[in-house]
Design an enzyme around this catalytic site. Sequence first.
Site, mmCIF file in Angstrom:
data_model
loop_
_atom_site.group_PDB
_atom_site.id
_atom_site.type_symbol
_atom_site.label_atom_id
_atom_site.label_comp_id
_atom_site.label_asym_id
_atom_site.label_seq_id
_atom_site.Cartn_x
_atom_site.Cartn_y
_atom_site.Cartn_z
ATOM 1 N N LYS A 19 0.823 -1.220 0.000
ATOM 2 C CA LYS A 19 0.000 0.000 0.000
ATOM 3 C C LYS A 19 0.853 1.264 0.000
ATOM 4 O O LYS A 19 0.461 2.265 -0.583
ATOM 5 C CB LYS A 19 -0.962 -0.006 1.186
ATOM 6 C CG LYS A 19 -2.001 -1.121 1.052
ATOM 7 C CD LYS A 19 -3.317 -0.819 1.703
ATOM 8 C CE LYS A 19 -4.335 -1.854 1.234
ATOM 9 N NZ LYS A 19 -5.638 -1.731 1.798
ATOM 10 N N LYS B 7 -5.110 -9.403 -6.838
ATOM 11 C CA LYS B 7 -6.257 -9.631 -5.961
ATOM 12 C C LYS B 7 -7.438 -8.751 -6.395
ATOM 13 O O LYS B 7 -7.241 -7.599 -6.762
ATOM 14 C CB LYS B 7 -5.823 -9.247 -4.535
ATOM 15 C CG LYS B 7 -6.770 -9.622 -3.436
ATOM 16 C CD LYS B 7 -6.195 -9.189 -2.088
ATOM 17 C CE LYS B 7 -6.475 -7.725 -1.829
ATOM 18 N NZ LYS B 7 -7.112 -7.428 -0.547
ATOM 19 N N LYS C 291 -11.039 -3.331 -3.816
ATOM 20 C CA LYS C 291 -11.931 -2.164 -3.861
ATOM 21 C C LYS C 291 -11.301 -1.010 -4.619
ATOM 22 O O LYS C 291 -11.998 -0.205 -5.217
ATOM 23 C CB LYS C 291 -12.186 -1.670 -2.431
ATOM 24 C CG LYS C 291 -12.953 -2.606 -1.563
ATOM 25 C CD LYS C 291 -12.873 -2.071 -0.141
ATOM 26 C CE LYS C 291 -13.554 -2.979 0.830
ATOM 27 N NZ LYS C 291 -13.107 -2.738 2.195
HETATM 28 N N1 AQP Z 1 -9.870 -10.567 -3.167
HETATM 29 C C1 AQP Z 1 -10.200 -11.066 -1.988
HETATM 30 N N2 AQP Z 1 -10.430 -12.398 -1.840
HETATM 31 C C2 AQP Z 1 -10.789 -12.934 -0.627
HETATM 32 N N3 AQP Z 1 -10.955 -12.171 0.477
HETATM 33 C C3 AQP Z 1 -10.750 -10.822 0.370
HETATM 34 N N4 AQP Z 1 -10.832 -9.822 1.246
HETATM 35 C C4 AQP Z 1 -10.521 -8.655 0.654
HETATM 36 N N5 AQP Z 1 -10.233 -8.866 -0.643
HETATM 37 C C5 AQP Z 1 -10.359 -10.215 -0.850
HETATM 38 C C6 AQP Z 1 -11.212 -10.004 2.650
HETATM 39 O O1 AQP Z 1 -12.304 -9.130 2.920
HETATM 40 C C7 AQP Z 1 -12.231 -8.751 4.295
HETATM 41 C C8 AQP Z 1 -12.429 -7.276 4.406
HETATM 42 O O2 AQP Z 1 -11.404 -6.601 3.715
HETATM 43 P P1 AQP Z 1 -11.146 -5.085 4.028
HETATM 44 O O3 AQP Z 1 -12.206 -4.276 3.428
HETATM 45 O O4 AQP Z 1 -10.997 -4.881 5.463
HETATM 46 O O5 AQP Z 1 -9.757 -4.713 3.447
HETATM 47 P P2 AQP Z 1 -8.959 -5.030 2.147
HETATM 48 O O6 AQP Z 1 -8.349 -6.395 2.259
HETATM 49 O O7 AQP Z 1 -8.002 -3.920 2.024
HETATM 50 O O8 AQP Z 1 -9.969 -4.982 0.953
HETATM 51 P P3 AQP Z 1 -9.573 -4.653 -0.534
HETATM 52 O O9 AQP Z 1 -10.789 -4.892 -1.319
HETATM 53 O O10 AQP Z 1 -8.357 -5.373 -0.957
HETATM 54 O O11 AQP Z 1 -9.272 -3.090 -0.482
HETATM 55 P P4 AQP Z 1 -8.042 -2.298 -1.094
HETATM 56 O O12 AQP Z 1 -8.410 -2.059 -2.483
HETATM 57 O O13 AQP Z 1 -8.020 -1.037 -0.277
HETATM 58 O O14 AQP Z 1 -6.797 -3.114 -0.945
HETATM 59 C C9 AQP Z 1 -10.889 -9.233 4.836
HETATM 60 O O15 AQP Z 1 -11.105 -10.414 5.600
HETATM 61 C C10 AQP Z 1 -10.107 -9.561 3.600
HETATM 62 O O16 AQP Z 1 -9.187 -10.617 3.810
#
Ligand code: AQP
Length: 345
Positions: free
Chosen positions: A115, A207, A210
């Site tokens: 990040k 991955k 969001k």
């Molecule tokens: N691609 C994924 N596959 C499986 N699990 C996922 N999680 C996130 N992406 C995947 C799981 O969702 C839960 C909540 O995630 P979060 O919103 O707290 O944070 P994150 O992992 O930062 O989500 P993103 O979508 O990946 O956001 P950005 O774009 O900011 O990096 C967690 O249990 C996570 O493991």
Amino acid sequence: MAAVAERVFSGVQPTGNLHLGNYLGAIKRFVELQNSHECIYCVVDLHAITVWQDPEELKRHTREVTAAFIACGIDPKAHIVFNQSQVSGHAELAWIFNCVARMGWLNRMTQFKEKAGKDRENVSVGLFAYPTLMAADILLYRATHVPVGEDQKQHLELTRDIAQKFNTDFAPSIAAYGHGEGYFPLTEPLIAGPATRVMSLRDGAKKMSKSDASDFSRINLTDDADAIAGKVRKAKTDPEPLPSEEEGLKGRPEAENLVGIYAALSDSSKAQVLKDFGGGQFSAFKAALVDLAVAKLGPIGADMQRLMNDVSAIDAILADGAARARALADQTIRDVKDIVGMVRA
Ligand code: AQP
């Protein structure tokens, strides 16, 4: 180790664009665990602000994640649903853990490296300390199990390291206060099933996320049937037919991702999906995947929209959850302050 009943804690950041990865990797598991565990599910707004958030959007996204929890089947009466900032114990315990965790441990966190990228000097201190706040979220409730996607595995290992070091550093005090050999449990991650790491629909090496600039990389929980169909049809694949056995998915990340998604949405396994679709072309498989995704996600999206029309009802759920979470958290904070040696004046 002091006896702690099995308790589940997990959180989701209110940063918008909740997607299929969040659902299959986390929220779907949250729903399943309600039958066997006492569960605490948190909208982690303190985590969200480690990266700048527009204040009005943060409020909307906080309510949207709450709506998603309810629409997916979480029962906020039988369990606890709240937003993190309303229970001050998260921030208090995080500070104490900042003094337990070592710089070297945090320097190894791959999510921070990803990040922060090349802009390390300009990211917030909070982004660096994110994992100690996550440890505090979990251990504030002395949770024994945390359902998360694969990407959070390293943070769960750090949570265990912090619990272990706290238990060791304060062992005599913990014993003196009657908590046995350890105050915090060594929390287990729950990472299982065919979709613990859902990948981007545009790139099988990335991955599903969001923050991906392309909306075609992810299926959002609020996508309608047309949007889901369009995204699945355009999903990247390769020219070969689907294999009949899992071995044949090696080196084919996009195929493996779609098969994993189908397996998770249908509560089956990759092996079973390949038994049913192996040897066939992607076009037929994608058509079946569209039908399945629309059948599973359509009602969730519709329910989220309906719930979002009644903001006061969502806020009432969050207020009730926060009051119940606070009662548990306050006890931990009292115990921890005693153990660490802070005078109750
Ligand atoms: N691609 C994924 N596959 C499986 N699990 C996922 N999680 C996130 N992406 C995947 C799981 O969702 C839960 C909540 O995630 P979060 O919103 O707290 O944070 P994150 O992992 O930062 O989500 P993103 O979508 O990946 O956001 P950005 O774009 O900011 O990096 C967690 O249990 C996570 O493991």
